[in-house]
Design a protein around this motif. Structure first.
Motif, short mmCIF file in Angstrom:
data_model
loop_
_atom_site.label_atom_id
_atom_site.label_comp_id
_atom_site.label_asym_id
_atom_site.label_seq_id
_atom_site.Cartn_x
_atom_site.Cartn_y
_atom_site.Cartn_z
N PRO A 1 -2.64 -0.41 -6.14
CA PRO A 1 -1.64 0.51 -5.59
C PRO A 1 -2.19 1.23 -4.37
CG PRO A 1 -2.57 1.37 -7.64
CD PRO A 1 -3.20 0.03 -7.41
N VAL A 2 -1.39 1.30 -3.33
CA VAL A 2 -1.78 2.02 -2.12
C VAL A 2 -1.11 3.39 -2.21
CG1 VAL A 2 -1.62 2.07 0.40
CG2 VAL A 2 -1.99 -0.10 -0.79
N ILE A 3 -1.95 4.41 -2.34
CA ILE A 3 -1.45 5.76 -2.66
C ILE A 3 -1.54 6.67 -1.43
CG2 ILE A 3 -1.87 7.79 -4.11
CD1 ILE A 3 -3.17 5.76 -6.16
N LEU B 1 -10.94 -10.36 1.97
CA LEU B 1 -10.36 -9.59 3.06
C LEU B 1 -8.93 -9.18 2.75
CD1 LEU B 1 -11.51 -12.05 5.92
CD2 LEU B 1 -12.74 -10.06 5.03
N LYS B 2 -8.57 -8.01 3.26
CA LYS B 2 -7.17 -7.58 3.16
C LYS B 2 -6.39 -8.28 4.28
CE LYS B 2 -4.82 -3.22 4.34
NZ LYS B 2 -4.50 -1.88 3.85
N PHE B 3 -5.28 -8.90 3.97
CA PHE B 3 -4.43 -9.49 4.99
C PHE B 3 -3.33 -8.48 5.28
CE2 PHE B 3 -0.73 -12.41 5.94
CZ PHE B 3 -1.10 -12.63 7.25
N PHE B 4 -3.40 -7.85 6.45
CA PHE B 4 -2.54 -6.72 6.77
C PHE B 4 -2.03 -6.79 8.20
CE2 PHE B 4 -1.95 -2.47 8.59
CZ PHE B 4 -1.00 -1.96 7.72
N PRO B 5 -0.79 -6.46 8.46
CA PRO B 5 0.30 -6.19 7.52
C PRO B 5 0.92 -7.51 7.06
CG PRO B 5 1.06 -5.78 9.77
CD PRO B 5 -0.36 -6.27 9.88
N LEU C 1 -6.64 7.64 3.38
CA LEU C 1 -7.08 8.88 4.06
C LEU C 1 -6.05 9.24 5.14
CD1 LEU C 1 -10.94 8.41 4.51
CD2 LEU C 1 -9.65 9.26 2.55
N ARG C 2 -4.82 9.43 4.71
CA ARG C 2 -3.75 9.73 5.68
C ARG C 2 -3.21 11.12 5.50
NH1 ARG C 2 -0.18 4.24 5.05
NH2 ARG C 2 -2.03 2.95 4.99
N THR C 3 -3.68 11.79 4.48
CA THR C 3 -3.18 13.14 4.20
C THR C 3 -4.38 14.06 4.07
OG1 THR C 3 -3.14 12.58 1.86
CG2 THR C 3 -1.06 12.38 3.05
N GLY D 1 -1.80 -5.75 -2.57
CA GLY D 1 -1.77 -4.29 -2.54
C GLY D 1 -0.41 -3.81 -2.08
N GLY D 2 -0.07 -2.58 -2.45
CA GLY D 2 1.20 -2.06 -1.96
C GLY D 2 1.52 -0.69 -2.51
N SER D 3 2.49 -0.08 -1.87
CA SER D 3 2.85 1.29 -2.22
C SER D 3 4.02 1.34 -3.21
CB SER D 3 3.22 2.07 -0.95
OG SER D 3 4.32 1.46 -0.33
N TRP D 4 4.51 0.16 -3.63
CA TRP D 4 5.72 0.20 -4.46
C TRP D 4 5.49 0.77 -5.85
CZ3 TRP D 4 2.89 -4.35 -4.70
CH2 TRP D 4 2.80 -4.98 -5.93
N PRO E 1 -3.32 -9.60 0.28
CA PRO E 1 -2.23 -9.25 1.20
C PRO E 1 -1.68 -7.86 0.87
CG PRO E 1 -1.79 -11.34 0.06
CD PRO E 1 -2.98 -10.72 -0.59
N THR E 2 -1.42 -7.09 1.90
CA THR E 2 -0.90 -5.72 1.75
C THR E 2 -0.01 -5.44 2.96
OG1 THR E 2 -3.00 -5.10 0.75
CG2 THR E 2 -1.57 -3.32 1.42
N GLY E 3 1.10 -4.74 2.71
CA GLY E 3 2.02 -4.43 3.81
C GLY E 3 3.29 -5.25 3.63
N GLY E 4 4.30 -4.64 3.03
CA GLY E 4 5.56 -5.35 2.79
C GLY E 4 5.60 -6.09 1.47
N ILE E 5 4.56 -5.91 0.62
CA ILE E 5 4.59 -6.54 -0.70
C ILE E 5 5.40 -5.65 -1.64
CG2 ILE E 5 3.20 -7.49 -2.58
CD1 ILE E 5 2.54 -8.80 0.11
N THR E 6 6.23 -6.29 -2.46
CA THR E 6 7.07 -5.57 -3.41
C THR E 6 7.01 -6.27 -4.76
OG1 THR E 6 8.98 -6.96 -2.97
CG2 THR E 6 8.72 -5.04 -1.55
C1 3PG Z 1 -0.33 0.54 3.95
O1 3PG Z 1 -1.40 0.49 4.50
O2 3PG Z 1 0.54 1.39 4.18
C2 3PG Z 1 -0.13 -0.48 2.94
O3 3PG Z 1 -0.26 -1.70 3.52
C3 3PG Z 1 1.09 -0.35 2.14
O4 3PG Z 1 2.13 -1.02 2.70
P1 3PG Z 1 3.51 -0.97 1.96
O5 3PG Z 1 3.98 0.44 1.99
O6 3PG Z 1 4.38 -1.92 2.75
O7 3PG Z 1 3.27 -1.47 0.55
#
Ligand code: 3PG
Length: 212
Positions: free
Chosen positions: A15-17, A128-132, A44-46, A178-181, A156-161
């Protein structure tokens, strides 16, 4: 020190938190753990992210907590000092990779091109992380990278659901996704831990649908 390639032994999803309130870190991590998700990436975005990571590392030793969005040498050092077990960067930087090595922080670095895969593997990194992931070509791109880089595994991370994760996990070169869903901002805000545990449980079950 954790071997970064063993992260996938704990489950198929990271999970990407994005932590808006550090005091939510421990209950959020507990909710994910209750659903079988043990590896956590706090970005580390907040402003409170490092405090949240420290709290999780202290209170929940069974969690494997890492810091995401490492963009600089200073980020890598701060992550290590906060008690992270690993770091994740959105792209590949030799300086950040060297700083992580120097600090004893295992790194999952981001790549999205063949050249970046070459640079990371030349530095000894082969998970490796495949992003986005989705915008950078998704399943088709990962299939294409498998030819020349059969020895490299990806997260892979970024757009995964929940809907597309299984199609990524079925690829021979995908160890986890990985993902934030799993941690919707509104659910975290209202403290809906049972929803997060349910999403975590569904994510944990993805391994049965995917490969490996
Ligand atoms: C990110 O770095 O924001 C992550 O890749 C999460 O992406 P997502 O919100 O599309 O799951």
């Amino acid at each position: 020190m954790l071997d970064i390639e063993t992260l996938g032994d704990h489950g198929p999803v990271i999970p990407v938190i994005v932590l808006q309130r550090p005091e939510r870190a421990v209950p959020l991590a507990e909710a994910l753990l209750a659903g079988g998700v043990k590896v956590l990436e706090v970005t580390l975005r907040t402003p409170g992210a490092l405090r949240g990571i420290e709290a999780i590392a202290r209170a929940l030793p069974q969690a494997v907590v890492g810091a995401g969005t490492l963009r600089s040498v200073a980020d890598a050092r701060a992550a290590r000092a906060a008690g992270c077990a690993f770091g994740v960067s959105p792209g590949y930087s030799r300086e950040v990779a060297a700083a992580c090595r120097g600090a004893g922080l295992p790194l999952l670095p981001g790549v999205s091109t063949a050249s970046e895969v070459m640079a990371a593997s030349a530095d000894g990194l082969s998970f490796l992380k495949f992003f986005p992931a989705v915008p950078a070509g998704g399943v088709a791109m990962l299939n294409a990278l498998h030819g020349p880089f059969a020895d490299v595994l990806f997260c892979p991370t970024g757009g995964i659901t929940a809907a597309n994760a299984a199609s990524f996990l079925a690829l021979p070169n995908v160890r986890m996704v990985g993902g934030s869903w799993l941690t919707p901002a509104d659910a975290v805000e209202r403290g809906d831990w049972s929803l997060i545990t349910r999403l975590a449980r569904e994510a944990t079950a993805l391994r049965e649908h995917g490969a490996q």
